[in-house]
Design a protein around this motif. Structure first.
Motif, PDB file in Angstrom:
ATOM      1  N   CYS A   1       0.841  -1.195   0.000  1.00 40.83           N
ATOM      2  CA  CYS A   1       0.000   0.000   0.000  1.00 40.83           C
ATOM      3  C   CYS A   1       0.879   1.248   0.000  1.00 40.83           C
ATOM      4  O   CYS A   1       1.870   1.311   0.713  1.00 40.83           O
ATOM      5  CB  CYS A   1      -0.910   0.039   1.233  1.00 40.83           C
ATOM      6  N   GLU A   2       0.474   2.224  -0.831  1.00 40.99           N
ATOM      7  CA  GLU A   2       1.200   3.481  -0.866  1.00 40.99           C
ATOM      8  C   GLU A   2       0.543   4.477   0.070  1.00 40.99           C
ATOM      9  O   GLU A   2      -0.662   4.542   0.170  1.00 40.99           O
ATOM     10  CB  GLU A   2       1.189   4.067  -2.278  1.00 40.99           C
ATOM     11  N   LYS A   3       1.379   5.259   0.709  1.00 41.67           N
ATOM     12  CA  LYS A   3       0.825   6.326   1.526  1.00 41.67           C
ATOM     13  C   LYS A   3       0.413   7.468   0.612  1.00 41.67           C
ATOM     14  O   LYS A   3       0.861   7.561  -0.519  1.00 41.67           O
ATOM     15  CB  LYS A   3       1.827   6.774   2.576  1.00 41.67           C
ATOM     16  N   ASP A   4      -0.464   8.310   1.082  1.00 39.64           N
ATOM     17  CA  ASP A   4      -0.905   9.453   0.292  1.00 39.64           C
ATOM     18  C   ASP A   4       0.206  10.483   0.255  1.00 39.64           C
ATOM     19  O   ASP A   4       0.380  11.264   1.182  1.00 39.64           O
ATOM     20  CB  ASP A   4      -2.166  10.083   0.895  1.00 39.64           C
ATOM     21  N   ASP A   5       0.958  10.467  -0.835  1.00 42.64           N
ATOM     22  CA  ASP A   5       2.023  11.444  -1.002  1.00 42.64           C
ATOM     23  C   ASP A   5       1.456  12.706  -1.623  1.00 42.64           C
ATOM     24  O   ASP A   5       0.699  12.662  -2.592  1.00 42.64           O
ATOM     25  CB  ASP A   5       3.130  10.900  -1.907  1.00 42.64           C
ATOM     26  N   ILE A   6       1.806  13.814  -1.074  1.00 39.18           N
ATOM     27  CA  ILE A   6       1.419  15.113  -1.611  1.00 39.18           C
ATOM     28  C   ILE A   6       2.696  15.892  -1.816  1.00 39.18           C
ATOM     29  O   ILE A   6       3.544  15.953  -0.934  1.00 39.18           O
ATOM     30  CB  ILE A   6       0.471  15.849  -0.638  1.00 39.18           C
ATOM     31  N   CYS A   7       2.807  16.472  -3.003  1.00 40.47           N
ATOM     32  CA  CYS A   7       3.988  17.274  -3.299  1.00 40.47           C
ATOM     33  C   CYS A   7       3.931  18.538  -2.440  1.00 40.47           C
ATOM     34  O   CYS A   7       3.028  19.362  -2.577  1.00 40.47           O
ATOM     35  CB  CYS A   7       4.018  17.626  -4.783  1.00 40.47           C
ATOM     36  N   ALA A   8       4.871  18.669  -1.554  1.00 38.16           N
ATOM     37  CA  ALA A   8       4.878  19.768  -0.582  1.00 38.16           C
ATOM     38  C   ALA A   8       5.092  21.117  -1.266  1.00 38.16           C
ATOM     39  O   ALA A   8       5.804  21.218  -2.269  1.00 38.16           O
ATOM     40  CB  ALA A   8       5.970  19.547   0.450  1.00 38.16           C
ATOM     41  N   GLU A   9       4.455  22.121  -0.710  1.00 41.05           N
ATOM     42  CA  GLU A   9       4.645  23.502  -1.172  1.00 41.05           C
ATOM     43  C   GLU A   9       6.129  23.840  -1.082  1.00 41.05           C
ATOM     44  O   GLU A   9       6.791  23.536  -0.104  1.00 41.05           O
ATOM     45  CB  GLU A   9       3.837  24.442  -0.286  1.00 41.05           C
ATOM     46  N   GLY A  10       6.647  24.460  -2.120  1.00 38.47           N
ATOM     47  CA  GLY A  10       8.057  24.842  -2.113  1.00 38.47           C
ATOM     48  C   GLY A  10       8.984  23.785  -2.684  1.00 38.47           C
ATOM     49  O   GLY A  10      10.188  23.997  -2.749  1.00 38.47           O
ATOM     50  N   SER A  11       8.424  22.627  -3.078  1.00 34.92           N
ATOM     51  CA  SER A  11       9.258  21.605  -3.709  1.00 34.92           C
ATOM     52  C   SER A  11       9.706  22.107  -5.074  1.00 34.92           C
ATOM     53  O   SER A  11       8.986  22.850  -5.739  1.00 34.92           O
ATOM     54  CB  SER A  11       8.470  20.308  -3.882  1.00 34.92           C
ATOM     55  N   PRO A  12      10.894  21.703  -5.512  1.00 38.15           N
ATOM     56  CA  PRO A  12      11.374  22.154  -6.819  1.00 38.15           C
ATOM     57  C   PRO A  12      10.425  21.715  -7.935  1.00 38.15           C
ATOM     58  O   PRO A  12       9.904  20.601  -7.901  1.00 38.15           O
ATOM     59  CB  PRO A  12      12.722  21.447  -6.968  1.00 38.15           C
ATOM     60  N   THR A  13      10.184  22.615  -8.866  1.00 34.88           N
ATOM     61  CA  THR A  13       9.365  22.312 -10.034  1.00 34.88           C
ATOM     62  C   THR A  13      10.127  22.747 -11.279  1.00 34.88           C
ATOM     63  O   THR A  13      11.143  23.426 -11.189  1.00 34.88           O
ATOM     64  CB  THR A  13       8.014  23.055  -9.983  1.00 34.88           C
ATOM     65  N   THR A  14       9.611  22.379 -12.443  1.00 41.12           N
ATOM     66  CA  THR A  14      10.231  22.788 -13.693  1.00 41.12           C
ATOM     67  C   THR A  14       9.977  24.274 -13.904  1.00 41.12           C
ATOM     68  O   THR A  14       8.832  24.701 -13.981  1.00 41.12           O
ATOM     69  CB  THR A  14       9.671  21.962 -14.859  1.00 41.12           C
ATOM     70  N   PRO A  15      11.031  25.082 -13.974  1.00 40.05           N
ATOM     71  CA  PRO A  15      10.845  26.530 -14.086  1.00 40.05           C
ATOM     72  C   PRO A  15      10.535  26.968 -15.519  1.00 40.05           C
ATOM     73  O   PRO A  15      10.907  26.301 -16.479  1.00 40.05           O
ATOM     74  CB  PRO A  15      12.201  27.087 -13.650  1.00 40.05           C
ATOM     75  N   SER A  16       9.865  28.089 -15.622  1.00 38.13           N
ATOM     76  CA  SER A  16       9.661  28.747 -16.910  1.00 38.13           C
ATOM     77  C   SER A  16      10.753  29.792 -17.095  1.00 38.13           C
ATOM     78  O   SER A  16      11.394  30.221 -16.142  1.00 38.13           O
ATOM     79  CB  SER A  16       8.294  29.435 -16.936  1.00 38.13           C
ATOM     80  N   LEU A  17      10.935  30.199 -18.339  1.00 37.31           N
ATOM     81  CA  LEU A  17      11.879  31.249 -18.669  1.00 37.31           C
ATOM     82  C   LEU A  17      11.218  32.585 -18.339  1.00 37.31           C
ATOM     83  O   LEU A  17      10.119  32.865 -18.800  1.00 37.31           O
ATOM     84  CB  LEU A  17      12.195  31.158 -20.163  1.00 37.31           C
ATOM     85  N   ILE A  18      11.851  33.413 -17.512  1.00 38.88           N
ATOM     86  CA  ILE A  18      11.291  34.705 -17.110  1.00 38.88           C
ATOM     87  C   ILE A  18      11.845  35.789 -18.039  1.00 38.88           C
ATOM     88  O   ILE A  18      13.056  35.957 -18.158  1.00 38.88           O
ATOM     89  CB  ILE A  18      11.627  35.034 -15.646  1.00 38.88           C
ATOM     90  N   VAL A  19      10.918  36.503 -18.693  1.00 38.36           N
ATOM     91  CA  VAL A  19      11.274  37.531 -19.671  1.00 38.36           C
ATOM     92  C   VAL A  19      10.688  38.857 -19.212  1.00 38.36           C
ATOM     93  O   VAL A  19       9.517  38.925 -18.845  1.00 38.36           O
ATOM     94  CB  VAL A  19      10.721  37.175 -21.066  1.00 38.36           C
ATOM     95  N   GLU A  20      11.507  39.910 -19.228  1.00 41.15           N
ATOM     96  CA  GLU A  20      11.031  41.255 -18.918  1.00 41.15           C
ATOM     97  C   GLU A  20      11.305  42.165 -20.106  1.00 41.15           C
ATOM     98  O   GLU A  20      12.280  41.979 -20.832  1.00 41.15           O
ATOM     99  CB  GLU A  20      11.713  41.811 -17.662  1.00 41.15           C
ATOM    100  N   PHE A  21      10.438  43.178 -20.265  1.00 41.20           N
ATOM    101  CA  PHE A  21      10.518  44.107 -21.385  1.00 41.20           C
ATOM    102  C   PHE A  21      11.020  45.458 -20.895  1.00 41.20           C
ATOM    103  O   PHE A  21      10.513  45.997 -19.907  1.00 41.20           O
ATOM    104  CB  PHE A  21       9.138  44.250 -22.039  1.00 41.20           C
ATOM    105  N   TYR A  22      12.019  46.000 -21.612  1.00 36.42           N
ATOM    106  CA  TYR A  22      12.664  47.248 -21.214  1.00 36.42           C
ATOM    107  C   TYR A  22      12.694  48.244 -22.364  1.00 36.42           C
ATOM    108  O   TYR A  22      12.695  47.870 -23.543  1.00 36.42           O
ATOM    109  CB  TYR A  22      14.104  46.975 -20.758  1.00 36.42           C
ATOM    110  N   ASN A  23      12.794  49.504 -21.990  1.00 39.98           N
ATOM    111  CA  ASN A  23      12.927  50.593 -22.941  1.00 39.98           C
ATOM    112  C   ASN A  23      14.340  50.549 -23.523  1.00 39.98           C
ATOM    113  O   ASN A  23      15.315  50.529 -22.771  1.00 39.98           O
ATOM    114  CB  ASN A  23      12.672  51.922 -22.226  1.00 39.98           C
ATOM    115  N   LYS A  24      14.466  50.556 -24.854  1.00 36.09           N
ATOM    116  CA  LYS A  24      15.794  50.475 -25.484  1.00 36.09           C
ATOM    117  C   LYS A  24      16.644  51.710 -25.205  1.00 36.09           C
ATOM    118  O   LYS A  24      17.864  51.643 -25.220  1.00 36.09           O
ATOM    119  CB  LYS A  24      15.667  50.260 -26.987  1.00 36.09           C
TER     120      LYS A  24
END
Length: 183
Positions: A21-44
């Protein structure tokens, strides 16, 4: 003897079920996840001044959904976006659609620029509940080819992005800006 064999058999069967039997595993808050690329827009003209893009949308080439999902006729404004990278490939191409507001209040036709990111993936096991998280390493510029590759749409309506600056090539979390786009 039969009673002992039956008791041992029942005990083994119960032990097998208890262990399997498996215990009810829940992915804890703050666990590493696959990150997205963070893009910001700036004045040239002022590289420290963030620019809010109005009527801006974007999509992953080959996908059908355009982000953000907004109601028709509403205005959206962004200075920062998250671009997920594919974990099952080493390249992801994003179409960035911008409609400029003219001084008379009218809008230009939508203009699409493309950014294609080349990278290496590094999957890492997090836990049974969370599974794997993938980090990315943007490939370096090789043989004069930039990364990301910045191209215009087939309409050749002109590039609205003036420059792209890679701040960090190691994409491990979403706490910092990875790419700056100047317009």
């Amino acid at each position: 003897m039969k009673r002992l064999i039956c008791s041992v058999t029942v005990l083994l069967v119960l032990t097998y079920f208890a262990v399997s039997c498996e215990k009810d595993d829940i992915c804890a808050e703050g666990s590493p996840t696959t990150p997205s690329l963070i893009v910001e827009f700036y004045n040239k003209d002022n590289g420290e001044e963030l620019v809010n893009l109005i009527n801006f949308r974007y999509y992953a080439v080959g996908e059908t959904d355009t982000l953000p999902d907004v109601e028709e006729g509403t205005t959206t404004s962004f200075s920062k976006i998250e671009l997920p990278l594919r974990t099952d490939a080493t390249t992801t191409k994003w179409g960035l659609i911008f409609t400029r507001r003219l001084s008379n209040g009218q809008f230009t036709e939508p203009n699409t620029d493309f950014l294609e990111f080349n990278y290496e993936t590094n999957p890492a096991y997090v836990s049974r509940a969370c599974g794997f998280a993938t980090t990315f390493m943007l490939s370096p510029n090789l043989n004069g080819a930039p990364n990301p590759v910045h191209t215009d749409s087939e309409d050749a309506d002109g590039l609205w992005i003036d420059d792209v600056e890679v701040i960090t090539t190691n994409i491990e979390d979403e706490s910092e800006t990875h790419i700056k786009i100047f317009l």
